[in-house]
Design an enzyme around this catalytic site. Structure first.
Site, mmCIF file in Angstrom:
data_model
loop_
_atom_site.group_PDB
_atom_site.id
_atom_site.type_symbol
_atom_site.label_atom_id
_atom_site.label_comp_id
_atom_site.label_asym_id
_atom_site.label_seq_id
_atom_site.Cartn_x
_atom_site.Cartn_y
_atom_site.Cartn_z
ATOM 1 N N ASP A 196 0.829 -1.207 0.000
ATOM 2 C CA ASP A 196 0.000 0.000 0.000
ATOM 3 C C ASP A 196 0.867 1.263 0.000
ATOM 4 O OD1 ASP A 196 -2.917 0.952 0.669
ATOM 5 O OD2 ASP A 196 -1.624 2.101 2.004
ATOM 6 N N GLU A 237 13.665 -15.773 -0.736
ATOM 7 C CA GLU A 237 13.968 -16.948 0.097
ATOM 8 C C GLU A 237 12.864 -17.992 -0.022
ATOM 9 O OE1 GLU A 237 14.418 -15.677 4.148
ATOM 10 O OE2 GLU A 237 15.907 -14.143 3.576
HETATM 11 C C1 GLC Z 1 -4.117 3.150 -0.465
HETATM 12 C C2 GLC Z 1 -5.378 2.328 -0.376
HETATM 13 C C3 GLC Z 1 -6.497 3.204 0.097
HETATM 14 C C4 GLC Z 1 -6.141 3.741 1.461
HETATM 15 C C5 GLC Z 1 -4.797 4.452 1.440
HETATM 16 C C6 GLC Z 1 -4.267 4.683 2.822
HETATM 17 O O1 GLC Z 1 -4.207 4.126 -1.436
HETATM 18 O O2 GLC Z 1 -5.628 1.696 -1.593
HETATM 19 O O3 GLC Z 1 -7.710 2.520 0.147
HETATM 20 O O4 GLC Z 1 -7.125 4.616 1.899
HETATM 21 O O5 GLC Z 1 -3.806 3.702 0.776
HETATM 22 O O6 GLC Z 1 -3.831 3.478 3.391
#
Ligand code: GLC
Length: 515
Positions: A196, A237
């Protein structure tokens, strides 16, 4: 299963809150996913990416994680997650989990300890700053300010909501914690990690303001690559594990830096997702994507929708078919019939270009954005900060029946489903050859050309056409008038009715060429 499966896989995004509810509380869960695994097997996908399922106060629908080694009770527990992974593997489906390294929940023990005392070692895991005024004027990723005051002169940084304090990636304890979390999930059989906000981890400690022409203080700092090199060594790994980055980056060179051979295996192609439904812009986006990925030897990815963006049936039905968070088109007129016709053609495009294709749950049903969620039911924290909600693409799936909740739950779904979805349920579409669902099923089944070489085929202005090997061609007509099909043996699949030997506008076909 082939080696390096991520290079040409069809990867289905499950948004656990909205896939299927097993216990009747109106929120989707692991029991629901296990009960509906057959849908994903029938669809023929190679892998599932699960949006976060960890314990979370849900300030940002689970992207505010308070424990990366457990499952939130609303979704189930760790043993159910392990059973889901095992069952998916038995069905030949790989599992990608979502890791959120930029920030954690303000309810995470680290942040609670950091708040308790200035002397706590955890204080240095975050970005606390002493200052009379807000330390910078940075605008957070959801809009609004990026600092919250904890006492008279102390602030902490959060690029998203105040409930998502940013971690300090300069600190070795942060790095080693995430390395251990990766191992935790790889040891439990996760085949891949979706990362993310992958480009945001590092911040310039001098905290300069954002200034045109100057290096950005928190986007894409070079130090981030060292983290992904260390993650790659861990992934290596284990057999066949993939790291997939959420990297929003207009500069394609900077984007592909994340995909160098010792870094991530793949990253989402948001350049393509935001591109207008236009033959010239799409052609140049595809070329740009293919060239840039070829230079680093990484597979391109093709993404039409996800849990953050307006569903593409809706986007492609608007006068302005682009997507960006800056250009809010909510509530502008939508022609759903047009959007659906284009979405069908787009499916044949993304599933026949070289690389891997992502399918966001519900796109295989042709769902559109629910733009009429009553304001008091909106849960997305982006709404208050930016006036745009992502909840419209997060509405629970319709499975069967004639009215909401369409067997998503036995209770009340956490977001309302449009009554018009009665024609879009899995049950209603199964066996109907003209349905979106059967189009996706057939297309995924027919992707046997996926290791064949790509070449453009010239079919005149406004027509996008390519071959894969000597037997397969995809032709997409964006020219505004019907066009003749190239010479072929059979039509394998068409996104809409053909007009004799003519391909109508906004329609795509897959052809077998061999005589
Ligand atoms: C990313 C996710 C989104 C979230 C953001 C903060 O963009 O896809 O849904 O709100 O990160 O974690």
């Amino acid at each position: 299963m082939t080696m390096q499966w991520w290079r040409d896989a069809v990867i289905y995004q499950v948004y656990p809150r909205s896939f299927a509810d097993g216990d009747g509380d109106g929120v989707g869960d692991i029991a629901g996913i296990r009960a509906r695994l057959g849908h994903l097997r029938d669809l023929g996908v190679d892998a599932i990416w699960m949006s976060p399922w960890y314990p979370s106060p849900m300030a940002d629908a689970g992207y505010d994680v308070s424990d990366f080694r457990d499952i939130d009770p609303v979704f189930g527990d760790l043993s159910e997650a392990e059973e889901l992974i095992a069952e998916a593997h038995e069905a030949g489906i790989r599992i990608i989990i979502d890791i959120v390294p930029n920030h954690i929940s303000s309810e995470h023990p680290w942040f609670k300890a950091a708040l308790k005392s200035e002397e706590a070692p955890e204080r240095d895991y975050f970005w606390f700053r002493k200052s009379q005024n807000m330390p910078t004027k940075w605008i957070g990723e959801f809009g609004g300010t990026a600092w919250t005051r904890v006492d008279d002169d102390t602030w902490y940084l959060h690029l998203f909501t105040p409930e998502q304090p940013d971690l300090n990636w300069e600190h070795p304890a942060v790095r080693s914690e995430f390395e251990s979390i990766l191992r935790f999930w790889f040891d439990r059989g996760a085949d891949g990690i979706r990362i993310d906000s992958a480009a945001l981890l590092f911040k310039d400690p001098a905290l300069p303001e954002v200034t045109d022409g100057e290096p950005h203080p928190f986007h894409d700092l070079d130090a981030v690559h060292d983290v992904y090199r260390s993650w790659r060594r861990i992934a290596d790994e284990y057999p066949d594990r993939a790291l997939i980055g959420e990297v929003w980056m207009p500069d394609v060179e900077r984007f592909t830096n994340y995909l160098r051979p010792d870094e991530l295996h793949a990253a989402f192609n948001f350049d393509f997702l935001g591109c207008a439904w236009d033959p010239y812009l799409m052609r140049s986006c595809i070329d740009r994507t293919l060239d840039a990925h070829a230079r680093v030897g990484a597979p391109p990815t093709w993404v039409l929708s996800n849990h953050d963006v307006t569903r593409h049936v809706t986007r492609y039905g608007r006068a302005d078919t682009t997507f960006s968070f800056e250009n809010n088109l909510d509530g502008t007129p939508v022609d759903l019939e047009l959007g659906t016709r284009r979405a069908r053609a787009a499916a044949l495009l993304t599933l026949s270009l070289p690389g891997s294709a992502y399918v966001y749950q519900g796109e295989e049903l042709g769902l559109w954005e629910n733009e009429s969620i009553p304001e008091d039911q909106i849960q997305d924290p982006m709404y208050a900060r930016r006036g745009h909600t992502r909840d419209g693409c997060r509405v629970p799936l319709p499975w069967s029946g004639d009215e909401p909740p369409f067997d998503f739950t036995t209770g009340a779904p956490w977001l309302p489903q449009p009554a018009e979805w009665k024609d879009r349920t899995v049950q209603a579409q199964t066996g109907d050859p003209s349905s979106m669902l059967e189009l996706y099923r057939s297309a995924i089944r027919l992707r046997t050309f996926k290791d064949q070489e790509f070449a453009w085929l010239d079919r005149g202005e406004g027509v996008l056409a390519w071959t894969r090997g000597s037997d397969f061609a995809c032709v997409l007509n964006l020219s505004g008038a019907p066009v003749p099909l190239p010479e072929h043996r059979t039509v394998l699949l068409a996104s809409g009715p053909l007009d004799g030997d003519l391909l109508p506008q906004d329609t795509a076909v897959w052809l077998s060429l061999r005589k």
